[in-house]
Each structure stands twice: as C-alpha cells, then as structure tokens.
Scaffold this motif. Structure first.
Motif, PDB file in Angstrom:
ATOM      1  N   ASP A 106       0.821  -1.217   0.000  1.00 26.55           N
ATOM      2  CA  ASP A 106       0.000   0.000   0.000  1.00 26.55           C
ATOM      3  C   ASP A 106       0.851   1.262   0.000  1.00 26.55           C
ATOM      4  O   ASP A 106       0.493   2.273  -0.618  1.00 26.55           O
ATOM      5  N   SER A 107       1.997   1.218   0.660  1.00 31.81           N
ATOM      6  CA  SER A 107       2.844   2.419   0.763  1.00 31.81           C
ATOM      7  C   SER A 107       3.462   2.818  -0.571  1.00 31.81           C
ATOM      8  O   SER A 107       3.903   3.948  -0.744  1.00 31.81           O
ATOM      9  N   LEU A 108       3.506   1.901  -1.543  1.00 32.21           N
ATOM     10  CA  LEU A 108       4.123   2.204  -2.842  1.00 32.21           C
ATOM     11  C   LEU A 108       3.116   2.254  -3.993  1.00 32.21           C
ATOM     12  O   LEU A 108       3.502   2.481  -5.132  1.00 32.21           O
ATOM     13  N   LYS A 109       1.826   2.038  -3.700  1.00 27.42           N
ATOM     14  CA  LYS A 109       0.833   1.957  -4.770  1.00 27.42           C
ATOM     15  C   LYS A 109       0.728   3.232  -5.591  1.00 27.42           C
ATOM     16  O   LYS A 109       0.435   3.206  -6.784  1.00 27.42           O
ATOM     17  N   ASP A 110       0.957   4.378  -4.963  1.00 27.02           N
ATOM     18  CA  ASP A 110       0.825   5.655  -5.663  1.00 27.02           C
ATOM     19  C   ASP A 110       2.138   6.134  -6.258  1.00 27.02           C
ATOM     20  O   ASP A 110       2.200   7.234  -6.824  1.00 27.02           O
ATOM     21  N   ILE A 111       3.194   5.349  -6.129  1.00 27.39           N
ATOM     22  CA  ILE A 111       4.503   5.743  -6.679  1.00 27.39           C
ATOM     23  C   ILE A 111       4.723   4.942  -7.959  1.00 27.39           C
ATOM     24  O   ILE A 111       4.839   3.713  -7.920  1.00 27.39           O
ATOM     25  N   PRO A 112       4.785   5.615  -9.103  1.00 30.05           N
ATOM     26  CA  PRO A 112       4.706   4.918 -10.399  1.00 30.05           C
ATOM     27  C   PRO A 112       6.016   4.315 -10.899  1.00 30.05           C
ATOM     28  O   PRO A 112       6.497   4.643 -11.988  1.00 30.05           O
ATOM     29  N   PHE A 113       6.629   3.430 -10.117  1.00 29.71           N
ATOM     30  CA  PHE A 113       7.762   2.668 -10.654  1.00 29.71           C
ATOM     31  C   PHE A 113       7.248   1.763 -11.782  1.00 29.71           C
ATOM     32  O   PHE A 113       6.115   1.289 -11.758  1.00 29.71           O
ATOM     33  N   ASP A 114       8.101   1.507 -12.765  1.00 24.09           N
ATOM     34  CA  ASP A 114       7.678   0.695 -13.907  1.00 24.09           C
ATOM     35  C   ASP A 114       7.419  -0.763 -13.517  1.00 24.09           C
ATOM     36  O   ASP A 114       6.501  -1.403 -14.025  1.00 24.09           O
ATOM     37  N   LEU A 115       8.249  -1.317 -12.628  1.00 25.43           N
ATOM     38  CA  LEU A 115       8.077  -2.699 -12.184  1.00 25.43           C
ATOM     39  C   LEU A 115       8.330  -2.777 -10.687  1.00 25.43           C
ATOM     40  O   LEU A 115       9.112  -1.989 -10.127  1.00 25.43           O
TER      41      LEU A 115
END
Length: 455
Positions: free
Chosen positions: A314-323
């Motif tokens: 959940d903490s990274l869901k809004d951070i648009p890393f490619d993979l």
C-alpha cells in the motif's frame, strides 16, 4: 458450371448460378442443385443460433407468417421433387438445424372461445417428407473413416478435413449408398447417396469440407458423377455393407484413427508451444525497443532470471515505478525502464527515479534498478555507453543498480541455454545476487554463471 445451381450456399463459385430456396421455380436448365439448410434457415430469418446447430431453437410465428412460409416451402419441394424425378441430382449439407416455429392458433373448441393453442412446426417438415424423414444424430463430427475408398467423393477430397454438424440418416429409403461414416463407435453415416425412391435422380447428404475451393471442387465432382450415373460408387450398391464390415475389422483403420488423434494432439501442442515461443521472442525488444514493449520485455527477462512480481504494498501503490519485484534476499525491488535514441540515458531520466524514491517512506525504500536501452537505433557493439558520466557520478551517492537492457538480454539467453542444467537454480541465484549487490553499472560475468552450471 452452367448446369449447376447453388441454393443458399455460402462462398459459391462466381461462375456458378445462385438462388435461395424460395426462388426455385423451374430447374430444367440444371443437372445438379446444391442446398445448405443452415444458410437457408439463417437468411430466411428462421434461425438465429448459427454456432450450436444441434441445440433446439424455437422462433415465434403468426398464422399468416406460417401460411406464407408453408406455401414457399411446398412450392420449392414440388420443384425439387420434379427435378429429382426427372434425373436431377440434389446435394444437401448434413447440417440440418434443430429449429421449430411456435405458432399460436385459435382453439378449435368453440368458435366463440378466445382460447389459443400452441403448435410447434419444424421449419424443414415438408423437405423431410420429400426426402423420406430425417433421423438426426446431432453433434459436431470431425473424424471421418472413408469406407468407400473407390468412391468418386473419396477421389475428389481424399483425407482433407471435413465437418458434419449432424449425422443424418434417412428412413424407409429403397436404396442407400454409405460412402463415409464416423471413425469411432457408434458408427454414424456421414456421407451417402439415396437413390431409387424419386425416379431417375439421386439425393446426396454431404458434410462441409474445410478447404478454400470446396464449392468449385464439389461442382466438378458431382458433374462427373451425374455424367457417369454411378451414384458416386464404382461397384454395386450392396457391396458397401461388406466393405463396412471389412473396414471395422481392418486393424490398419484403427491405427490410422489413432495416428489422426495423435496428429490433432500434436497440432494443438504445437500451437501452444508456438505461442510460448512468440512470447520469448519479445525479449528482442531489449536490444531495440522502447515504451510498453520494452517494459514487457524487461519484466519477461527478470522473470526468466528468477525474480518474482508480487502486488505492490500500500505504501508504494501511488509511486509509479515501472516494475515492482522481489526475491529471496530482497523483499522490495523497484525498477524503472528508460529508452533513448541518444548515446546514453542522461541525468534527466535519473532524476525522475530519484523523485520517486524520495517520495517513499524511509522504512519502505526499495532496492532500485534502472534499466536502460540507450542508443536503441544503433547496433549494440557500436554503442559507446548506456549511461552518461554525470549520471554515473550522481549515482555513486545513491548506489542504484544501473543495468543495460542488452546485458539483461544476454542474461536471459544464458538462463534459457541452461534450462537442462541440474544447477540452474544456483545460476539464477548467482545472477540475482550480483545484480542486487551492484552499486553502479552492472557488468555480466558470463563465464562465472556458466561455470556454476557445469560444476
């Protein structure tokens, strides 16, 4: 083909005459009439389900519509009867659909009564009467065992694929010539001729042969049969019952059937393997691709190497890393993928990734891998560098892994080359470890990885 008529026939030859069943009036100019019951039912609005012909379908119809339909069918049947009695050849597809018309009629119990009764009428009732009553074994049949190898139909179509929507048998016919039947028990007749009941002519029941020039080949075939008046079989009609018995006892027929089944299995297996092979070919995007195609190839390569792709926390869901990946030694790995037609991926792309990392909570910061397909329009061995010197210097403080897409391609190929190695898992683990421990440009040590597989 001037003496051939295709009635309600899809993909009839352009040189042949075409008509619908309701248009038949005078057939004196023709020797052979082909008729497709399914195409007729659909084009006349008497059936809607084209794919599952063997499923019963009821269509509502008013009394006026029924009378119109009855008149059209009876007139067509009379024309066909005169045609066959006069020596014509009637060729019918074995795809008689299970269709009925629901007709609501006034009750005959009292004129004053407003009660209605429902009558169900087969759309082929009068055609059935003409042919001698159909008895249908419904289902799609693809396996044909030709029990009359000397028949002209066999000579024309050999073992080419065919499809019978339903096996049609005719009751109370004087002479029947079975030309082909299903290749497994229970044996259903699939191609045959009916002769002797309606004068000089013949009626043939045939499947759909799955070849491009089927209609033209059928026209030539039945023109030849009509010309020689052989009922399509070059021996007395009663021989076929003995040939049926012989073919069922013939061990080679069973072998042919088993081989056909194996061929069909291998055909499906080939299609599946080919699809997987085409998916592997997407790895080529690593040496020239960009955008979503490149990202898919990067993910495919990491998958082959052994990385896993769990759902983002959940903490990274809004951070648009490619993979987003993980493995046994790193529970959180983020990948950004960049492509450029320049000679190196520059600081601008690097700063995009840094902003994403800075947006992560301290305790949730993942291991970062940047994959670059720089100068992707240039042959790989002519590319000077994948990352600019400034980007490499900037990365020294952060310690991200900088990975060339071409290097990733080589790694994936090395794993695919070693799929039979008993030490494949150790090889994958070694590659993953080196990628994750790299603090700058990762350089693949292929000798090291292949040495693992030969231990």
């Amino acid at each position: 083909m001037s003496r051939v008529l295709f009635c309600d026939w899809k993909n009839a030859p352009e040189t042949a005459k075409s008509a619908t069943l309701f248009e038949l009036t005078d057939l004196s100019d023709y020797d052979i009439v082909f008729f497709d019951p399914l195409r007729f039912a659909i084009s006349a609005g008497l059936r809607q389900n084209e794919n599952e012909v063997y499923k019963t379908e009821y269509l509502p119809c008013s009394e006026d519509e029924l009378r119109t339909f009855v008149a059209g069918i009876k007139m067509a049947v009379e024309v066909l009867r005169d045609f066959v009695i006069g020596g014509g050849m009637f060729v019918v597809r074995s795809n008689l659909p299970k269709s009925f018309i629901k007709v609501t009629k006034k009750s005959i119990v009292g004129v004053i009564s407003n009660k209605y009764t429902e009558s169900v009428v087969s759309i082929f009732y009068w055609l059935e009467e003409f042919l001698g009553k159909f008895a249908c074994q419904y289902g799609i049949e693809h396996s044909f065992s030709y029990i009359a190898p000397r028949s002209r139909i066999y000579k024309a179509f050999g073992q080419c694929p065919a499809e019978s929507i339903c096996a049609v048998t005719l009751n109370s016919t004087e002479f029947q010539y079975v030309i082909a039947e299903s290749s497994h028990e229970p044996y259903h007749p699939l191609i045959y001729a009916v002769s002797g009941k309606h004068g000089l002519g013949d009626t043939y029941i045939i499947p759909k042969f799955l070849i491009d020039d089927e209609a033209a080949r059928l026209a030539d075939l039945f023109t030849e049969i009509h010309k020689h008046k052989t009922s399509g079989i070059d021996y007395p009609f009663w021989v076929d019952r003995f040939e049926q018995k012989l073919n069922r006892a013939n061990p080679f027929n069973r072998q042919v059937f088993d081989i056909d089944k194996e061929i069909e299995y291998l055909r499906r297996k080939r299609a599946q393997v080919f699809e997987q092979s085409e998916d592997i070919r997407e790895l080529l995007q690593l040496v020239y691709g960009q955008g979503e195609d490149l990202k898919y190839a990067v993910k495919k390569a990491f998958d082959i190497i052994g990385f896993q792709f769990p759902a983002k926390p959940d903490s990274l869901k809004d951070i648009p890393f490619d993979l987003y990946m993980r493995n046994e030694n790193a529970s959180s790995i983020a990948v950004d993928v960049y492509a450029s037609d320049k000679y190196a991926v520059d600081i601008e792309e690097y700063e995009r990734t840094m902003k994403k990392v800075d947006a992560c909570e301290r305790e949730d910061k993942p291991k970062i891998i940047i994959v670059a397909n720089a100068a992707n329009t240039v042959v790989p061995n002519k590319r000077v560098q994948e990352f600019t010197d400034e980007m490499i210097r900037k990365n020294n403080a952060r310690g991200y892994t900088l990975l060339s897409a071409v290097n990733l391609f080589e790694l994936a190929c090395s794993v695919l080359d070693s799929l039979q190695s008993p030490n494949l898992d150790e090889m994958k683990a070694s590659i993953q470890k080196d990628i994750l421990e790299s603090k700058g440009e990762y350089k693949a040590d292929m000798r090291k990885y292949f040495a693992v597989t030969t231990v």
